[in-house]
Enzyme design. Structure first.
Site, PDB file in Angstrom:
ATOM      1  N   GLU A 153      40.526  33.960  43.145  1.00  0.00           N
ATOM      2  CA  GLU A 153      41.309  32.819  42.659  1.00  0.00           C
ATOM      3  C   GLU A 153      40.503  31.525  42.719  1.00  0.00           C
ATOM      4  OE1 GLU A 153      43.784  33.726  41.094  1.00  0.00           O
ATOM      5  OE2 GLU A 153      43.931  35.718  41.983  1.00  0.00           O
ATOM      6  N   GLU A 205      38.440  36.862  33.598  1.00  0.00           N
ATOM      7  CA  GLU A 205      38.798  37.875  34.587  1.00  0.00           C
ATOM      8  C   GLU A 205      37.582  38.680  35.011  1.00  0.00           C
ATOM      9  OE1 GLU A 205      41.215  37.514  36.128  1.00  0.00           O
ATOM     10  OE2 GLU A 205      42.647  36.474  34.848  1.00  0.00           O
ATOM     11  N   HIS A 248      38.201  31.182  39.779  1.00  0.00           N
ATOM     12  CA  HIS A 248      38.907  30.729  38.576  1.00  0.00           C
ATOM     13  C   HIS A 248      39.041  29.205  38.503  1.00  0.00           C
ATOM     14  CE1 HIS A 248      40.064  34.304  36.520  1.00  0.00           C
ATOM     15  NE2 HIS A 248      40.865  34.778  37.448  1.00  0.00           N
ATOM     16  N   GLY A 278      50.090  39.344  43.850  1.00  0.00           N
ATOM     17  CA  GLY A 278      48.630  39.194  43.822  1.00  0.00           C
ATOM     18  C   GLY A 278      48.270  37.740  44.014  1.00  0.00           C
ATOM     19  N   MET A 319      47.482  33.819  41.761  1.00  0.00           N
ATOM     20  CA  MET A 319      47.402  33.064  40.509  1.00  0.00           C
ATOM     21  C   MET A 319      46.719  31.732  40.789  1.00  0.00           C
ATOM     22  SD  MET A 319      51.102  33.894  38.939  1.00  0.00           S
ATOM     23  CE  MET A 319      51.848  33.401  40.470  1.00  0.00           C
ATOM     24  N   GLU A 320      45.744  31.433  39.938  1.00  0.00           N
ATOM     25  CA  GLU A 320      44.788  30.386  40.277  1.00  0.00           C
ATOM     26  C   GLU A 320      45.196  29.001  39.810  1.00  0.00           C
ATOM     27  OE1 GLU A 320      44.555  32.763  38.143  1.00  0.00           O
ATOM     28  OE2 GLU A 320      43.418  32.261  36.347  1.00  0.00           O
ATOM     29  N   ASN A 321      46.453  28.678  39.824  1.00  0.00           N
ATOM     30  CA  ASN A 321      46.853  27.352  39.349  1.00  0.00           C
ATOM     31  C   ASN A 321      45.970  26.284  39.961  1.00  0.00           C
ATOM     32  OD1 ASN A 321      49.447  28.374  38.081  1.00  0.00           O
ATOM     33  ND2 ASN A 321      49.501  29.117  40.178  1.00  0.00           N
TER      34      ASN A 321
HETATM   35 ZN    ZN Z   1      41.976  36.527  37.692  1.00  0.00          ZN
END
Ligand code: ZN
Length: 1037
Positions: A456, A478, A459, A419, A421-423
């Site tokens: 993302e 979320e 975020h 999916g 991940m918003e690092n």
């Molecule tokens: Zn999320």
């Protein structure tokens, strides 16, 4: 974060079923995501470190690495190569007042520590087994009832609050091309908030006690405290240094230590994996999924989201590799005494949670500087993501009213289906999520990419800039990202009508589980980070739905102003949901969009702290001019022995329009129903000959039921001119009518008469909503002797749509026209419509004769064509698709091929396929096995195989998937086709026997039981009635 969840892996709509019970899926892949979801979610809490390594040809370095595991520090004499972007940004950032102080200190301290560091570490070797004290790497943590049935008391996992970290320096040297160890060194500066005689932080790797130092910061004359002993609390993953005397409040100290970590082979923590690039060359990827508590596996830290600090990263790499981190690279210089290795140095970040991304890779970038203060980069081939990503970033800056705070934003991929991940500044995607390519990917893939990039990027503000104080409030991140992903995607792709699609992708979908007794509130108490494994569609889709409702009842201007005030006031800090309610209330009172006696908290607590949702019953007076409105929790099945003391009531924003002046655009409430109101009277309404429709554009998270007379008026309107009623409300009427009938709150006669107008419907959203619901009836009739009658009824309904879109696909058609075609074709072929099957088989055989020609079957139609041809064919067709699956390196194509393999009508092939899905030697990747399993479960013939297989292989499946947050998805798939009393007995027996091992899957098991009970009741109450109804309307055996 969004978890990849392509449970069908196909094209658009029809072929993309979500595994929500009794529902056939809406479009979508990214959102498919949302479905079963759990999520590895990230948000402000996931840390991802990524290390990618090029490996061609594979040359195994002999083990000198192990012998030379020494944490080198930076000698001042080496040549440093400065990188403009990082250095410039570093200068700009450190010129800010607060940071200047830290940086000055940092310089002085750094030299000091180097000296210490050499003394301490050279030549310490972290040979495993010889360490004095250590915390062994944890692979899976089990909580809940033990196998003996005794519930283990869970420890309090929270860190003491005496210390607050402010700054980290982390040095990591990963040996990707060696023994997969990671050698590390840490400095963390802490402020003492209250006197304490110990220093406690998280650790899940190995260290040596004699490398730990504690050094006072401000007053160098003050003696360093002595450590009297070191303790490792393995259960809580604490390292505790007990001190000879207490640290005083207001002082600051630096703790330093060396440590050794390892890359593992699981899809969480710090992991490594391999894939082939376009040239067929092996590449190694090592990545970490740190959410929620895996950062400590890479380096010791205060691993709680609220404890933000700056991170300065030094990453060692071999010279032919490249690296990435959250910040732009500042300088590169050789490692002393390590031939072929260099250090990449990244400047201190802005304050953030323990997310942190490191990367070493050979990716090439297409770069863009369109946003003048942000360098926006994506990996090769991600042209579409580059375009929309930049536009979305600019949009969010405007929408949130805060510029993106970092100097660059990279988007990279890993082979796993993770999916997104918003690092911060370095967003990580699964390949299928980011790499949309025209001619290769379908329209659904494109929309999926749009959603995930949008999610993302949202975020970066909601989650990264303002972070949940603890995991309870993760839903807020979320839910918000899941809502604003529509808003930003609508901005860049206005013709897709994603705001309309919201209604069935999120609301209708999550309605299906939120009506169960086994549902749960959005805001879940989280005592232990493992509890977030319980996060699911409720967290994401219901979260998004109630935020959308709030957006509408507050109005757009008030909503955005409150949001911007909240983000700006709490930036670089953390928050709980009440903080947001407070800022929104303030804005609402200023704008007078809420009366002074009402607050956002008052309303929203009823939607976030209690589960479920209401059905609003509208009963009009004799002359029609007023209506009595009541609310009741909507339950799919009412069980005799249901006992709940909770009185479910909500604050309900009411909107409505009527036939005499149908206006569907006003979504600000015309009346509020309080959570103390049993019923209210609404007036004036039109005379009794005119219909009324409530919940305009379905902005409220509730269903509406009417008296039979009003339903009759609505049906008449739909049959005469449906366009008078807004398309979202048509979708709502279809969904409400069919689900109210399923729950025995409305007669199926009314529901099927609502459906009856569909052969004139030409818009996608109502169709998608209707077929989503009809899938339940389809499943209930699959094994009925009256299947043929039902099938013919459905085909007659769909045929006008099928004929209007035609079998020939054209990727230049409008997006929703492509969606409609996929939806119509997938249903027509599923119902064995001859023209659809013939066309599919013919196209497939043309492709078999010329496998290199990928233009024969349009990407949009591939799922339908592959599945139909495999179902109509035999071993030869199956083998051909399997060979294509092994050959192709395009992930989206792999998914479509793999899912099609489950469509075979030959039981022997299907059984063998199941063995391949879970077998080590099957050639099916761990991350793809779920889609494959799902494809078998969807197949009528596969249904009898899927549950027994799961039950018989439970222990292997549990061990393989438990740690990757995936277990509950397999439980959901395994139970999805069960509908009978015998099934119920089996599932209950299994549940009792395996209760202790179900972990996060326990809730899904409860949902399964409830769903089967509902199916049994449904069959008794409704099957024969519908058979008669069909008979009366000309459909018999
Ligand atoms: Zn999320």
């Amino acid at each position: 974060m969004v978890t990849a969840n392509n449970d069908s892996g196909g094209d658009a709509s029809g072929s993309l079923s979500k595994v929500t019970f009794g529902r056939k899926g809406g479009c979508y892949i990214t959102k498919g995501v949302t479905v079963l979801l759990v999520v590895l979610f990230v948000s402000a809490t996931v840390t991802t470190a990524l290390l990618v390594y090029y490996f061609a040809p594979y040359v195994r370095h002999e083990t000198p690495h192990r012998a030379s595991i020494v944490s080198h520090v930076l000698p001042s004499s080496v040549t440093r190569q400065q990188h403009a972007d990082g250095f410039r940004w570093h200068q700009a950032w450190t010129s800010k007042v607060t940071q200047t102080k830290i940086y000055k200190f940092h310089n002085a301290f750094f030299l000091n520590v180097f000296t210490h560091h050499h003394n301490i570490l050279t030549p310490v070797t972290f040979a495993l087994g010889t360490t004095v004290t250590s915390v062994p790497p944890t692979t899976s943590k089990s909580v809940g009832p033990s196998s003996s049935g005794v519930v283990k008391k869970r420890p309090d996992v929270r860190l003491p609050r005496a210390l607050k970290p402010t700054r980290y320096v982390v040095k990591l040297q990963p040996f990707i091309n060696g023994d997969f160890s990671i050698r590390g060194y840490l400095e963390v500066e802490m402020v003492v908030l209250e006197p304490t005689s110990n220093i406690t932080l998280h650790i899940d790797n190995r260290t040596k006690n004699d490398t730990v130092r504690i050094i006072p910061v401000a007053d160098s004359t003050r003696p360093a405290p002595t450590i009297t002993h070191h303790t490792y609390d393995q259960e809580r993953q604490f390292y505790i240094a007990s001190l000879s005397e207490p640290l005083e409040a207001g002082t600051s100290y630096v703790l330093t230590m060396a440590f050794l970590a390892h890359l593992n082979t699981q899809l969480n923590g710090f992991y490594k994996s391999q894939y082939k690039d376009e040239d067929g060359t092996d590449r190694w990827v090592a990545a970490t999924l740190f959410q929620p508590t895996e950062a400590r596996r890479a380096f010791p830290c205060f691993d709680e989201p609220e404890l933000k600090a700056t991170f300065e990263i030094f990453l060692a790499r071999e010279h032919h590799m490249t690296s990435l981190s959250n910040m732009p690279l500042m300088e590169t210089f050789p490692m002393e005494r390590q031939e072929g290795w260099v250090w990449d140095h990244y400047p201190p970040s802005v304050p953030m949670s323990t997310y942190l991304v490191l990367a070493v890779s050979n990716y090439t970038y297409i770069q863009s500087n369109d946003l003048n203060h942000v360098m926006f980069r994506v990996i090769d081939h991600a042209h579409y993501s580059l375009r929309i990503g930049q536009e979305m970033l600019a949009f969010y800056e405007y929408y949130f009213g805060i510029p993106f705070p970092l100097p660059k934003l990279d988007s990279i991929t890993v082979p796993e289906n993770v999916g997104g991940m918003e690092n911060w500044g370095l967003v990580l995607y699964g390949e299928t999520s980011l790499l949309y390519e025209a001619g290769v990917s379908s329209a659904a893939n494109k929309q999926s990419t749009g959603f995930i990039v949008s999610h993302e990027l949202a975020h970066q503000w909601f989650g990264n800039l303002v972070t949940p104080r603890w995991w309870d409030d993760l839903w807020l991140n979320e839910g918000f990202a899941s809502y604003t992903e529509y808003v930003a995607l609508d901005h860049v792709e206005p013709s897709w009508s994603v705001m309309e699609q919201f209604v069935f992708i999120d609301i209708h979908d999550v309605f299906a589980i939120d009506c169960l007794e086994s549902s749960h509130p959005i805001n879940l108490p989280v005592q232990h980070p493992d509890d977030i494994k319980n996060f699911d569609r409720i967290t994401y889709a219901k979260g998004a739905s109630v935020i959308r409702m709030m957006n509408h009842f507050l109005t757009e201007a008030t909503f955005r102003r409150g949001l911007a005030d909240y983000l700006s006031a709490l930036q670089y800090g953390s928050a709980v949901q009440d903080d947001l309610w407070e800022y929104l209330t303030k804005a609402a009172h200023q704008d007078q969009t809420l009366p002074p006696e009402m607050t956002v908290k008052m309303v929203m607590d009823t939607w976030t702290l209690q589960m479920g949702y209401p059905v609003i019953k509208v009963v009009r007076s004799e002359d029609g001019t007023s209506a009595t409105i009541s609310q009741e929790r909507f339950r799919l099945t009412k069980r005799e022995n249901q006992t709940t003391s909770h009185d479910y009531r909500w604050w309900v924003p009411l909107t409505f329009t009527s036939q005499d002046n149908p206006v569907f655009s006003v979504t600000q409430p015309m009346a509020w129903m309080k959570n103390t109101d049993a019923q209210i009277i609404v007036l004036p309404l039109p005379k009794k000959e005119d219909w009324v429709v409530f919940n305009l554009q379905q902005t409220g998270y509730y269903r509406v039921n009417y008296d039979d007379h009003n339903w009759g008026l609505i049906i008449h309107q739909l049959l005469t001119d449906h366009s008078v009623i807004n398309a979202l409300n048509r979708a709502q009427l279809l969904d409400d009518a069919l689900d109210l009938a399923r729950a025995s709150q409305l007669s199926y006669d009314i529901a099927l008469r609502v459906v009856g107008y569909l052969n004139r419907e030409t818009e996608y959203v109502p169709w998608a909503s209707a077929l989503d619901n009809m899938d339940y009836l389809y499943n209930m009739f699959t094994h009925s002797p009256h299947y043929a009658a039902f099938k013919n009824y459905l085909l007659d309904l769909i045929m006008p749509l099928y004929e209007s879109v035609g079998f020939a696909d054209n990727w230049q058609d409008p997006h929703l026209q492509q969606y409609k075609r996929v939806l119509a074709l997938s249903w027509a072929c599923k119902l064995q419509h001859q023209d659809c099957v013939d066309n599919s088989v013919s196209l497939f055989h043309q492709w078999m004769l010329n496998p290199a020609n990928h233009s024969i079957i349009s990407p949009n139609l591939r799922s339908t064509v592959y599945c139909t041809a495999i179902a109509a064919g035999g071993q030869v067709e199956w083998d051909f698709v399997w060979a294509q699956y092994l050959n192709t390196s395009v992930r989206t194509e792999k998914q479509k091929l793999l899912s099609a393999l489950g469509c075979t009508k030959q039981t022997s092939i299907l059984s063998r396929f199941l063995d391949m899905v879970f077998g080590e030697a099957g050639g099916i990747k761990y991350s793809e096995s779920r889609n494959a399993y799902y494809s078998v479960a969807k197949n009528g013939l596969g249904r009898p195989l899927v549950w027994p297989y799961f039950r018989n292989h439970w222990q292997e499946i549990r061990q393989r998937y438990a740690s990757a947050f995936d277990l509950h998805r397999f439980v959901k798939i395994a139970t999805s086709a069960l509908t009978t009393a015998e099934d119920l007995q089996e599932v209950q027996a299994f549940r009792e026997a395996e209760a202790s091992d179900l972990q996060s899957a326990d809730r899904v098991m409860n949902q399964a039981v409830e769903k089967i009970v509902g199916d049994i009741i449904w069959r008794n109450q409704n099957h024969d009635y519908i058979v008669q109804w069909l008979h009366h309307h000309g459909y018999s055996l």
